[in-house]
Design a protein around this motif. Structure first.
Motif, mmCIF file in Angstrom:
data_model
loop_
_atom_site.group_PDB
_atom_site.id
_atom_site.type_symbol
_atom_site.label_atom_id
_atom_site.label_comp_id
_atom_site.label_asym_id
_atom_site.label_seq_id
_atom_site.Cartn_x
_atom_site.Cartn_y
_atom_site.Cartn_z
ATOM 1 N N ASN A 55 0.823 -1.209 0.000
ATOM 2 C CA ASN A 55 0.000 0.000 0.000
ATOM 3 C C ASN A 55 0.857 1.259 0.000
ATOM 4 O O ASN A 55 0.520 2.239 -0.661
ATOM 5 C CB ASN A 55 -0.949 -0.003 1.205
ATOM 6 N N LEU A 56 1.940 1.231 0.718
ATOM 7 C CA LEU A 56 2.855 2.373 0.760
ATOM 8 C C LEU A 56 3.431 2.641 -0.631
ATOM 9 O O LEU A 56 3.461 3.791 -1.091
ATOM 10 C CB LEU A 56 3.973 2.085 1.760
ATOM 11 N N ALA A 57 3.849 1.596 -1.319
ATOM 12 C CA ALA A 57 4.407 1.745 -2.664
ATOM 13 C C ALA A 57 3.378 2.290 -3.651
ATOM 14 O O ALA A 57 3.735 2.976 -4.615
ATOM 15 C CB ALA A 57 4.947 0.402 -3.156
ATOM 16 N N MET A 58 2.106 1.988 -3.393
ATOM 17 C CA MET A 58 1.037 2.455 -4.278
ATOM 18 C C MET A 58 0.542 3.843 -3.894
ATOM 19 O O MET A 58 -0.353 4.385 -4.543
ATOM 20 C CB MET A 58 -0.123 1.454 -4.255
ATOM 21 N N GLY A 59 1.095 4.397 -2.826
ATOM 22 C CA GLY A 59 0.681 5.731 -2.390
ATOM 23 C C GLY A 59 -0.560 5.737 -1.526
ATOM 24 O O GLY A 59 -1.132 6.791 -1.269
ATOM 25 N N HIS A 60 -0.985 4.576 -1.049
ATOM 26 C CA HIS A 60 -2.151 4.476 -0.168
ATOM 27 C C HIS A 60 -1.669 4.546 1.286
ATOM 28 O O HIS A 60 -1.638 3.541 1.997
ATOM 29 C CB HIS A 60 -2.915 3.183 -0.429
ATOM 30 N N PHE A 61 -1.299 5.742 1.683
ATOM 31 C CA PHE A 61 -0.639 5.933 2.968
ATOM 32 C C PHE A 61 -1.535 5.630 4.168
ATOM 33 O O PHE A 61 -1.076 5.062 5.156
ATOM 34 C CB PHE A 61 -0.067 7.342 3.064
ATOM 35 N N GLU A 62 -2.803 6.006 4.071
ATOM 36 C CA GLU A 62 -3.716 5.750 5.197
ATOM 37 C C GLU A 62 -3.928 4.248 5.392
ATOM 38 O O GLU A 62 -3.946 3.765 6.524
ATOM 39 C CB GLU A 62 -5.046 6.464 4.983
ATOM 40 N N GLN A 63 -4.102 3.521 4.304
ATOM 41 C CA GLN A 63 -4.280 2.069 4.408
ATOM 42 C C GLN A 63 -3.007 1.408 4.948
ATOM 43 O O GLN A 63 -3.072 0.496 5.765
ATOM 44 C CB GLN A 63 -4.640 1.481 3.050
ATOM 45 N N ALA A 64 -1.852 1.890 4.485
ATOM 46 C CA ALA A 64 -0.579 1.346 4.965
ATOM 47 C C ALA A 64 -0.449 1.577 6.467
ATOM 48 O O ALA A 64 -0.070 0.672 7.217
ATOM 49 C CB ALA A 64 0.592 1.988 4.223
ATOM 50 N N ALA A 65 -0.785 2.774 6.915
ATOM 51 C CA ALA A 65 -0.691 3.102 8.345
ATOM 52 C C ALA A 65 -1.654 2.250 9.163
ATOM 53 O O ALA A 65 -1.292 1.776 10.250
ATOM 54 C CB ALA A 65 -0.976 4.588 8.566
ATOM 55 N N GLU A 66 -2.832 2.011 8.655
ATOM 56 C CA GLU A 66 -3.815 1.190 9.372
ATOM 57 C C GLU A 66 -3.318 -0.248 9.526
ATOM 58 O O GLU A 66 -3.489 -0.860 10.581
ATOM 59 C CB GLU A 66 -5.162 1.219 8.647
#
Length: 94
Positions: A55-66
């Protein structure tokens, strides 16, 4: 000599099988396979962290943090007496 604590994690046979499956799924380089593991084992820490990286690599920062928060929550549940973890006298045995 100061008081020192050490911990060793003992994994069940079921967990070892899940971990083997996880490692096989990582080798496929398909995030959907990691999601399938999490559907069956929603608290598998390695899968949570791996999917957070995707998710971080895809720019989905909120999902990565969750996902990282979920992994930390699970880790807090399995590590006994966390008050000693940051004092420099506690070690994890491998």
């Amino acid at each position: 000599m100061p008081f020192c604590c050490s911990y060793r994690f003992e994994f069940s046979e079921e967990y070892r099988k899940v971990q083997e499956s996880y490692l096989a799924m990582v080798r496929t380089h398909d995030p959907q396979n990691i999601m399938r593991i999490l559907q069956r084992h929603p608290f598998h820490v390695d899968s949570l962290l791996q999917l957070s990286e995707v998710n971080l690599a895809m720019g989905h920062f909120e999902q990565a943090a969750e996902l990282v928060k979920r992994a930390l929550h699970v880790s807090r549940l399995v590590v006994p007496d966390q008050s000693h973890l940051s004092d420099g006298r506690t070690f994890l045995c491998c």
